[in-house]
Design a protein around this motif. Structure first.
Motif, PDB file in Angstrom:
ATOM      1  N   LEU A 116      -4.682  11.111  -7.727  1.00 50.79           N
ATOM      2  CA  LEU A 116      -3.354  10.673  -7.088  1.00 50.79           C
ATOM      3  C   LEU A 116      -2.608   9.541  -7.764  1.00 50.79           C
ATOM      4  N   ARG A 127      -1.876   5.029  -1.910  1.00 50.07           N
ATOM      5  CA  ARG A 127      -3.451   4.859  -2.040  1.00 50.07           C
ATOM      6  C   ARG A 127      -4.372   4.962  -1.045  1.00 50.07           C
ATOM      7  N   ALA A 170      -5.137   8.718  -0.735  1.00 52.05           N
ATOM      8  CA  ALA A 170      -6.260   8.851  -1.638  1.00 52.05           C
ATOM      9  C   ALA A 170      -7.764   8.334  -1.326  1.00 52.05           C
ATOM     10  N   GLU A 171      -7.527   7.208  -0.476  1.00 51.33           N
ATOM     11  CA  GLU A 171      -8.931   6.807   0.000  1.00 51.33           C
ATOM     12  C   GLU A 171      -9.320   7.540   1.173  1.00 51.33           C
ATOM     13  N   TYR A 179      -7.060   7.177  -7.397  1.00 54.54           N
ATOM     14  CA  TYR A 179      -5.789   6.587  -7.176  1.00 54.54           C
ATOM     15  C   TYR A 179      -5.354   5.649  -8.353  1.00 54.54           C
ATOM     16  N   THR A 202     -10.158   3.994  -6.613  1.00 54.93           N
ATOM     17  CA  THR A 202      -8.922   3.322  -7.788  1.00 54.93           C
ATOM     18  C   THR A 202      -9.580   3.691  -9.007  1.00 54.93           C
TER      19      THR A 202
END
Length: 411
Positions: free
Chosen positions: A99, A110, A113-114, A120, A410
């Motif tokens: 993402l 974020r 995505a997490e 992310y 990330t």
């Protein structure tokens, strides 16, 4: 492989994602874009063959009123966008491998995505929102820093507090609802320690601008092979190259009477005018045949055939004009636009108008400087340095990130 790209902002925030989506497709991947459902953006993405999922309110409904949005509007919009991201992105990201988010402080991206366990990436189109020891933060709604405060470290801390005030409560409430712990610094959480910079290094150098580990990919340029409309072709062929005037999505922000001012300034320099209607609804001031109004046209083709480009200083327009080798006159209004005006002047590829509200005289003077042979030659030289592979560079990086451990949130 499938990637979700998301933004909320003007065309300058949406078109680069269309360019990146094309870059991903060229590498055999699928891309889906979540963006505001303005008709212009939907048409742009459809033209690029990129599927779109509507996100939040339209931008036009927020910025195109008779006056610019207020701080009260911002505090109402921020939690609305957080909620929209949690709802829309959670559904859209199912089955995606990464993402990427950009645009107006994408708090919520974020976090989705997490929760899904996919990488992310935060991308930006300039460095001005990244904490720095070289410059202060830009304007943001909320409690303002004291005028006497000059310590950059303190000013950036106060900027983070303003972001928390706008987004913090809504973000942490939605995080709690999906079983995630709270965050105490929304800005840094969104930015991550390694943001991507989708801007050309000549126009927007990143070295030394921030302590974050910036990944500069180059601009994400959407290819445009549309022919120019017949009436525009005829106008261009009927005389010397005209001046292009456009203020893009600047509806409530466009200078008062800018159409009249720009036409009079161009005429003072002996030039005809191509006037872009844009969200400000620019229109001719008389029936003279030296002015043609256009809608959405292929700027990449048009800018190669004009004498100069007068604009508001959006990242996309600045980059397109620079690639075309067209001298520029930038009349900056808000946000990052003064930065781009400064870069145009510093590079010698045009003029930065002094202040946001030109007169016919002041704009004519800026235009006279941009129309010199020296500026034209410099603009052509710089055009040769602008990289055109940014979307491919970013697409490869994103697919590489997506191919790593999906639990890494990330990159």
């Amino acid at each position: 492989m499938r990637v979700l790209l998301t933004t909320w902002g003007s065309r300058g925030d949406v078109e680069p994602l269309a360019g990146l989506a094309v870059g991903l497709r060229e590498l055999g991947a699928q891309a889906l874009v979540c963006a505001p459902a303005d008709e212009e953006f939907a048409a742009l993405l459809a033209r690029a063959g990129v599927p779109m999922v509507p996100l939040g309110p339209t931008v036009h409904s927020v910025v195109a009123g008779p006056k610019p949005p207020t701080a009260k509007d911002a505090f109402r919009l921020a939690p609305e966008l957080v909620a929209a991201r949690f709802e829309t992105l959670t559904a859209a990201a199912e089955g995606c491998d990464a993402l990427l988010a950009t645009g107006l402080m994408p708090a919520g991206a974020r976090d989705v995505a997490e929760k899904l366990g996919i990488p992310y990436v935060l991308a930006c189109f300039h460095t001005l929102g990244l904490p720095s020891r070289r410059f202060p933060p830009g304007a943001r709604p909320g409690k303002q820093s004291p005028r006497e405060e000059t310590d950059l470290r303190v000013l950036w801390e106060q900027d983070a507090q303003r972001v928390n005030a706008l987004y913090g409560e809504a973000l942490n409430r939605h995080r709690a609802a999906i079983g995630l712990p709270p965050v105490d610094n929304v800005r840094d959480h969104v930015l991550t320690g390694r943001p991507w910079l989708a801007a050309d290094a000549t126009l927007c150098p990143s070295r030394g601008m921030t302590e974050l580990d910036v990944v500069q990919t180059g601009a994400w340029i959407l290819p445009d092979d549309r022919p120019l409309p017949d009436d525009l072709e005829a106008f261009l062929d009927a005389g010397a190259p005209p001046v292009y005037v456009g203020f893009g999505s600047m509806a409530a922000y466009a200078p008062k009477d800018i159409a009249r001012v720009a036409i009079e300034a161009s005429r003072a320099q002996g030039r005809r005018v191509v006037l872009a209607r844009g969200w400000a609804g620019l229109a001719p001031i008389d029936d003279a045949d030296d002015c043609l109004v256009v809608g959405d046209v292929n700027q990449q083709a048009l800018f190669r055939r004009v004498a100069a480009v007068v604009h508001h200083g959006g990242a996309g327009t600045t980059t397109t004009a620079a690639r075309a080798g067209a001298p520029q006159v930038v009349v900056p209004q808000i946000a990052d636009q003064p930065y781009w005006a400064g870069r145009v002047a510093d590079l010698g590829i045009g003029s930065a108008h002094d202040g946001p509200t030109p007169t016919s005289g002041s704009l004519s003077a800026a235009l006279a400087s941009a129309l010199t042979p020296e500026t034209r030659a410099r603009a052509r030289t710089v055009a040769g340095t602008i990289r055109t592979d940014g979307r491919t560079v970013a697409a490869k990086l994103l697919l590489d990130a997506a191919g790593r451990d999906r639990r890494s949130v990330t990159v």
